[in-house]
Design a protein around this motif. Structure first.
Motif, PDB file in Angstrom:
ATOM      1  N   PRO A 113       0.908  -1.447  -0.285  1.00 22.01           N
ATOM      2  CA  PRO A 113       0.059   0.064  -0.579  1.00 22.01           C
ATOM      3  C   PRO A 113       0.846   1.308   0.583  1.00 22.01           C
ATOM      4  N   VAL A 114       0.152   2.350  -1.082  1.00 24.38           N
ATOM      5  CA  VAL A 114       0.810   3.584  -0.934  1.00 24.38           C
ATOM      6  C   VAL A 114      -0.091   4.964  -0.725  1.00 24.38           C
ATOM      7  N   GLY A 115      -0.151   5.475  -0.053  1.00 23.34           N
ATOM      8  CA  GLY A 115      -0.876   6.621   0.473  1.00 23.34           C
ATOM      9  C   GLY A 115      -0.326   7.647   0.032  1.00 23.34           C
ATOM     10  N   ILE A 116      -1.329   8.749  -0.484  1.00 28.76           N
ATOM     11  CA  ILE A 116      -0.305  10.006  -1.289  1.00 28.76           C
ATOM     12  C   ILE A 116      -0.881  11.074   0.664  1.00 28.76           C
ATOM     13  N   LEU A 117      -0.130  11.481   0.040  1.00 31.50           N
ATOM     14  CA  LEU A 117       0.611  12.754   1.197  1.00 31.50           C
ATOM     15  C   LEU A 117      -0.233  14.075   0.653  1.00 31.50           C
ATOM     16  N   GLY A 118      -0.275  14.820   1.512  1.00 31.81           N
ATOM     17  CA  GLY A 118      -0.979  16.345   0.918  1.00 31.81           C
ATOM     18  C   GLY A 118       0.000  17.038   1.806  1.00 31.81           C
ATOM     19  N   HIS A 119       1.282  18.226   0.749  1.00 25.93           N
ATOM     20  CA  HIS A 119       1.510  19.225   1.063  1.00 25.93           C
ATOM     21  C   HIS A 119       0.854  20.030   2.314  1.00 25.93           C
ATOM     22  N   LEU A 120       1.235  20.776   3.055  1.00 26.68           N
ATOM     23  CA  LEU A 120       0.863  21.408   4.002  1.00 26.68           C
ATOM     24  C   LEU A 120       2.400  22.537   4.576  1.00 26.68           C
ATOM     25  N   HIS A 121       1.984  23.675   4.346  1.00 31.58           N
ATOM     26  CA  HIS A 121       3.395  24.177   4.474  1.00 31.58           C
ATOM     27  C   HIS A 121       3.298  25.089   5.043  1.00 31.58           C
ATOM     28  N   ALA A 122       4.867  24.253   5.849  1.00 34.80           N
ATOM     29  CA  ALA A 122       5.113  25.035   7.001  1.00 34.80           C
ATOM     30  C   ALA A 122       5.576  26.190   7.483  1.00 34.80           C
ATOM     31  N   VAL A 123       5.631  26.518   8.295  1.00 34.31           N
ATOM     32  CA  VAL A 123       5.982  27.793   8.376  1.00 34.31           C
ATOM     33  C   VAL A 123       7.666  28.354   8.312  1.00 34.31           C
ATOM     34  N   GLY A 124       7.821  29.708   7.715  1.00 37.00           N
ATOM     35  CA  GLY A 124       9.757  29.829   7.738  1.00 37.00           C
ATOM     36  C   GLY A 124       9.670  30.905   7.350  1.00 37.00           C
ATOM     37  N   PRO A 125      10.461  31.505   7.027  1.00 33.28           N
ATOM     38  CA  PRO A 125      10.842  33.038   6.338  1.00 33.28           C
ATOM     39  C   PRO A 125      10.283  32.511   4.464  1.00 33.28           C
ATOM     40  N   GLU A 126      10.520  31.560   4.400  1.00 35.20           N
ATOM     41  CA  GLU A 126       9.902  32.090   2.644  1.00 35.20           C
ATOM     42  C   GLU A 126       8.512  31.728   2.209  1.00 35.20           C
ATOM     43  N   LEU A 127       7.776  31.191   3.460  1.00 31.70           N
ATOM     44  CA  LEU A 127       6.582  30.830   2.909  1.00 31.70           C
ATOM     45  C   LEU A 127       5.876  32.349   3.756  1.00 31.70           C
ATOM     46  N   LEU A 128       6.705  33.223   4.498  1.00 32.49           N
ATOM     47  CA  LEU A 128       5.871  34.376   5.407  1.00 32.49           C
ATOM     48  C   LEU A 128       6.368  35.454   4.624  1.00 32.49           C
ATOM     49  N   ARG A 129       6.810  35.352   3.446  1.00 29.36           N
ATOM     50  CA  ARG A 129       7.618  36.585   2.690  1.00 29.36           C
ATOM     51  C   ARG A 129       7.063  36.633   1.618  1.00 29.36           C
ATOM     52  N   GLU A 130       6.385  34.592   1.011  1.00 25.68           N
ATOM     53  CA  GLU A 130       5.674  34.805  -0.305  1.00 25.68           C
ATOM     54  C   GLU A 130       3.706  35.604   0.076  1.00 25.68           C
ATOM     55  N   ILE A 131       3.477  35.158   1.778  1.00 32.81           N
ATOM     56  CA  ILE A 131       2.191  35.294   2.072  1.00 32.81           C
ATOM     57  C   ILE A 131       1.903  36.601   2.285  1.00 32.81           C
ATOM     58  N   SER A 132       3.228  37.976   2.918  1.00 25.95           N
ATOM     59  CA  SER A 132       2.950  38.971   3.204  1.00 25.95           C
ATOM     60  C   SER A 132       3.924  38.982   1.546  1.00 25.95           C
TER      61      SER A 132
END
Length: 744
Positions: free
Chosen positions: A338-357
Motif C-alpha cells: 500500500p502507498v498513501g498519497i500525502l497532501g503537502h501543507l506549508h510549514a511556516v518559515g521565512p520563505e512562506l512568510l515572505r510569499e504570503i506577505s
C-alpha cells in the motif's frame, strides 16, 4: 425520475420556494441550456435541478459528438441549490464518467459525480456580484468550452498543481528548503520527519533539513521503538527526496491516483525520478530490516512542469507518498504494497512568510533590535511575519504583568528578549536573545553592531541608548541605525534613518527633528508635553513603579507604519542621505499623517580640543551659504543654534539665527549686535529644547580671529547665553573654529 417520500409530500402540495422557482425561469432563458428539469428536493435539504448544456466544439468534434478530451456536445450539469438560496450559491456537478484527467476539477472519489472548479474564488461572493446567477452560469459554460478545447490551463495564470483525489494525511515542510536540494542533474537526499498520531490519521512534519547518511546511527534512529518525540511526536520516519534531470519535463496533466508500490514505480518513471528513488528505497528497507524491520518511508518526488505553478514562482511540483512495504514469499517487495498519497501543507518559515506577505528577500544580512518593549516587540514581530531576519534581540528588562496591556507578547514572567525570541522560533525565524543593556552588549567591541550589514532598530526611547549609538565608530558596511519613538501619548511618532557611512548620524537626525519644532508650533506643543508626569500610571508600590498611559491601539498604529518603513529599508530601499519621518495622529485617533524629509551629510569642524566634536547639519551650512551670498562684498554672520551634549562633549549646529538689527557689516569687519538676542534664544529653548552654541561670521580674505572677533566673543559671553561657545569663521565655503570651553 423517482421521488423519495419527502418529494412525494412535495408533489402532494408543498410549493417550490419562490427563489428556486425564479432560478428555474432564469435557467430556461439561457440559449446554451437545452433542457431544465423540475426542482427535486433531496434528503440533504438541497434542491437538485438537472440541466443539459450545449458545449461549443471544434468542427471535427461536432461531427463525432465528443471532443478529444472526452467532453460531449451536450453535457448534463446537475445544480444543487441550498435552502437559503440566494444567500448562498448553488453547487455544480457533472456525470460520473466525465473525464477526470482534466485540470480544475475538485478532489473526489472515482465513483462519484464530478465537481468542476469553475471559479477561482468564492461562488457565494460571485453570486452577489454583477448579474447574480447569470454570472455563475456563464462561468460554468465557459468551463465546459475550455474543457472541450483542452484550454483549462491558462499559460498566463500558470500550471495547476496535481489534484489529490485520495490524500487523507498531510506532510508539513518548508517547500523552499526541499526545493533548495534540487539540482540540474538527477539526485536524492535523505531526511527524517516527526510522526504525530491523531484520531483522524497520522501527520508527518519535517523539522530538520540536515541531509543524512544511511549509516548505523541513522538506521538506529528510524527503527527505535522506545521513541520519545519532540512536541508530541511518536516516532521518526525516513524521508527520501528525489528529483529528475532538468531535461525531464512533464507537460501532461493527470490527477494523482497512486494506491500501491507498482503504480508509484510507474509514476516515478514518468516523473524521471525512478533511478534516484527505487535503488535507494530498497537499500533503506534492506538496511533497516537487518536491525529490526523494513521501515515505512515517506518519499517526496519533484516533478518539473513546463510553466510555473499557479501563484508560485517555480515550475517544480512536489508530490509526497507514504510507502509501507510488504514482501512476497520469495522475499521481494510486493508491488501491491500500500502507498498513501500525502497532501503537502506549508510549514511556516521565512520563505512562506515572505510569499504570503508579498515581501522581497532582504538585502541586509540581519536585524539587530534594541528594545523589546511595547513598541519594539510589535515592530519586531511585524518584520518576523514578513519573513525577515535573523534577529539579534537586546533588552535587559523583565516582562511584567502590566506590560501585557500593550505588548505584542501574551505571556509575562520572563526576560523580554528571551520571550520574544521564543515567539519568533514558532515562525521558524532565527533569533538570538541578549538579556543585557546595549552598553553591556557592546562591552566586547564598540563596533559589534556593524560586524554584518544590519538594520539596527532602536525603539527604547532612551536618551542613554541614543548617545551610546552616537558614540560608536563609523560602519565599514552599509548598516543603518533606524530609530523610532513616540511622544505625547502617541500623538506623534518618529522614524530617523542614518545616511550612508553613518552620516548624518543618529544624534544629528534627532537634533534636526527638534529643530523642526522651532518653526512648527503644533509640533512644539507635542514635544513639550512628552515628559508630562501626570500621564503616568502606578504599576506597583515603590519608586519607579510607573508606566506611561497610552492605549495599545495607538502604539499598534504607529508600530505598523514603522515596521513597514523598516521592511522597505531591509529589502533594499535604503536612503543615501539621512531621513526624518514624523507621523501625526489625526483628530479622530484612527489614522496617521506622515511627512518625510531628507537630511544631507553633516560637516564636522576641526577643533583644537580633540576631546570635543562640533558638527554642522546641512541646513545650517546652507543658511550660512545663503547669508554669505546675500552680503558678497562685506563680512556677515549670525548666531549658532543647536544641541549640546556635555557628557559626550559634542555640539550639533542645526540652524543659524540672522544677526540682530544692531549688527554692523563692512569689508574688514563684522560686529554682532545683541538687540533682542536673549529673548529670541529663550523662545527657541522653550519651543525645541535646543540652545545657543556660539556665533559665526565670514571673512572675505581669510585669516585668524581678529581683535574685533575676540571683543565680540567677550560681549556675547557677558550675556551669559551659554558656555561652551563655538565661534566659526567662514571663508570660501570652509569653516574654522575658535572656542571658549569654559570648565569643560
Amino acid at each position: 425520475m423517482g421521488r423519495d417520500k419527502k418529494n412525494a409530500t412535495l408533489e402532494g402540495g408543498m410549493p417550490v420556494p419562490p427563489a428556486i422557482a425564479q432560478a428555474v425561469k432564469e435557467l430556461e432563458t439561457f440559449p446554451d441550456i437545452v433542457s431544465v428539469g423540475e426542482p427535486d428536493l433531496r434528503p440533504s435539504g438541497w434542491w437538485k435541478i438537472a440541466t443539459l448544456f450545449r458545449v461549443p466544439m471544434p468542427s471535427k468534434a461536432e461531427e463525432t459528438g465528443i471532443s478529444s478530451t472526452g467532453v460531449k456536445t451536450v453535457e448534463p450539469v446537475y445544480m444543487y441549490f441550498p435552502e437559503n438560496f440566494p444567500l448562498k450559491a448553488p453547487k455544480f456537478f457533472l456525470r460520473v464518467d466525465f473525464p477526470r484527467t482534466l485540470p480544475h476539477i475538485n478532489p473526489g472519489s472515482g465513483n462519484s459525480i464530478v465537481s468542476p472548479c469553475i471559479y477561482d474564488g468564492s461562488l457565494d461572493d460571485l453570486l452577489h456580484q454583477g448579474h447574480g446567477l447569470t454570472t455563475i452560469i456563464d462561468q460554468m459554460q465557459d468551463w465546459l468550452r475550455k474543457a472541450a478545447s483542452d484550454s483549462l490551463i491558462n499559460k498566463n495564470q500558470g500550471w495547476e498543481p496535481m489534484r489529490l483525489d485520495t490524500a487523507d494525511e498531510p506532510i508539513i515542510y518548508q517547500k523552499a528548503k526541499v526545493q533548495g536540494f534540487v539540482s540540474k542533474t538527477a539526485g536524492f537526499r535523505l531526511l527524517t520527519c516527526d510522526v504525530f498520531k491523531l484520531s483522524a490519521g497520522d501527520i508527518f512534519k519535517i523539522s530538520d533539513y540536515t541531509c543524512r547518511a544511511m549509516d548505523a546511527g541513522f538506521i538506529k534512529e528510524i527503527t527505535q521503538k522506545d521513541f520519545v518525540g519532540r512536541k508530541g511526536s511518536v516516532g521518526t520516519c525516513p524521508v527520501l527526496c528525489c528529483w529528475p534531470n532538468e531535461s525531464v519535463v512533464v507537460d501532461t496533466y493527470f490527477p494523482e491516483t497512486v494506491t500501491n508500490l507498482g503504480e508509484l514505480l510507474e509514476k516515478s518513471k514518468l516523473y524521471g525520478t525512478y533511478q534516484s528513488f527505487w535503488p535507494q528505497i530498497q537499500l533503506l528497507w534492506n538496511q533497516s530490516a537487518k536491525v529490526s524491520y523494513a521501515v515505512e518511508v515517506v518519499t517526496i518526488h519533484c516533478v518539473r512542469r513546463p510553466l510555473n505553478l499557479i501563484n508560485q514562482n517555480t515550475n517544480l511540483e512536489f508530490l509526497s507518498y507514504r510507502v509501507r512495504v510488504q514482501y512476497t514469499p520469495l522475499g521481494i517487495p510486493d508491488m501491491n504494497s500500500p502507498v498513501g498519497i500525502l497532501g503537502h501543507l506549508h510549514a511556516v518559515g521565512p520563505e512562506l512568510l515572505r510569499e504570503i506577505s508579498g515581501a522581497s528577500p532582504g538585502k541586509m544580512e540581519s536585524i539587530i533590535h534594541i528594545g523589546c518593549g511595547s513598541l519594539g516587540s510589535k515592530i519586531a514581530l511585524h518584520l518576523c511575519r514578513a519573513g525577515h531576519g535573523p534577529f539579534t534581540l537586546i533588552d535587559h528588562r523583565w516582562m511584567s504583568e502590566h506590560n501585557l496591556a500593550r505588548h505584542a507578547l501574551t505571556t509575562a514572567a520572563g526576560d523580554k528578549a528571551e520571550l520574544l525570541k521564543k515567539v519568533m522560533e514558532n515562525f521558524s525565524v532565527s533569533a538570538t536573545a541578549h538579556n543585557k543593556s546595549l552598553q553591556d552588549y557592546l562591552a566586547k567591541s564598540s563596533s559589534r553592531l556593524f560586524e554584518k550589514e544590519s538594520l539596527i532598530i532602536d525603539s527604547t526611547a532612551s536618551l542613554n541608548v541614543r548617545e551610546t549609538l552616537a558614540s560608536l565608530p563609523n560602519a565599514t558596511n552599509n548598516s543603518r541605525i533606524f530609530q523610532t519613538g513616540l511622544y505625547s501619548k502617541a500623538r506623534l511618532g518618529f522614524i530617523t534613518i542614518e545616511g550612508r557611512g553613518r552620516n548624518p548620524r543618529v544624534d544629528d537626525l534627532s537634533a534636526a527633528l527638534f529643530d523642526s519644532a522651532i518653526d512648527d508650533k503644533p509640533l512644539s506643543e507635542v514635544l513639550a508635553v512628552a515628559d508630562d508626569a501626570f500621564n503616568r500610571q502606578a504599576t506597583g508600590q515603590g519608586c519607579g513603579s510607573y508606566t506611561t498611559i497610552i492605549p495599545d491601539t495607538r502604539i499598534s498604529l504607529h508600530a505598523a507604519a514603522m515596521a513597514e518603513r523598516a521592511r522597505q529599508v531591509f529589502e533594499g530601499d535604503i536612503p543615501e542621505e539621512g531621513e526624518v519621518s514624523l507621523g501625526f495622529l489625526d483628530a479622530a485617533g484612527m489614522s496617521l499623517r506622515w511627512q518625510t524629509s531628507a537630511l544631507a551629510k553633516t560637516r564636522r569642524v576641526r577643533l583644537e580640543r580633540k576631546d570635543w566634536e562640533l558638527r554642522v547639519l546641512a541646513p545650517a551650512f546652507g543658511m550660512m551659504e545663503n547669508e554669505v551670498a546675500r552680503w558678497p562684498t562685506v563680512e556677515t554672520g549670525g548666531v549658532l543654534i543647536g544641541r549640546l551634549c556635555l557628557t559626550r562633549k559634542c555640539a550639533i549646529v542645526t540652524r543659524i539665527l540672522e544677526a540682530p538689527p544692531d549688527s554692523t557689516r563692512s569689508r574688514a569687519r563684522f560686529e554682532l549686535g545683541v538687540e533682542g538676542l536673549e529673548n529670541k534664544i529663550a523662545e527657541i529653548v522653550k519651543s525645541s529644547g535646543l540652545t545657543y552654541l556660539g556665533t559665526w561670521h565670514s571673512h572675505l580674505f581669510g585669516g585668524t580671529p581678529s581683535g574685533i572677533d575676540e571683543a565680540t566673543l567677550q560681549k556675547i559671553k557677558d550675556l551669559r547665553l551659554g558656555i561652551p561657545a563655538f565661534n566659526l569663521i567662514w571663508h570660501g565655503g570652509e569653516l574654522t573654529c575658535f572656542a571658549d570651553y569654559g570648565d569643560y
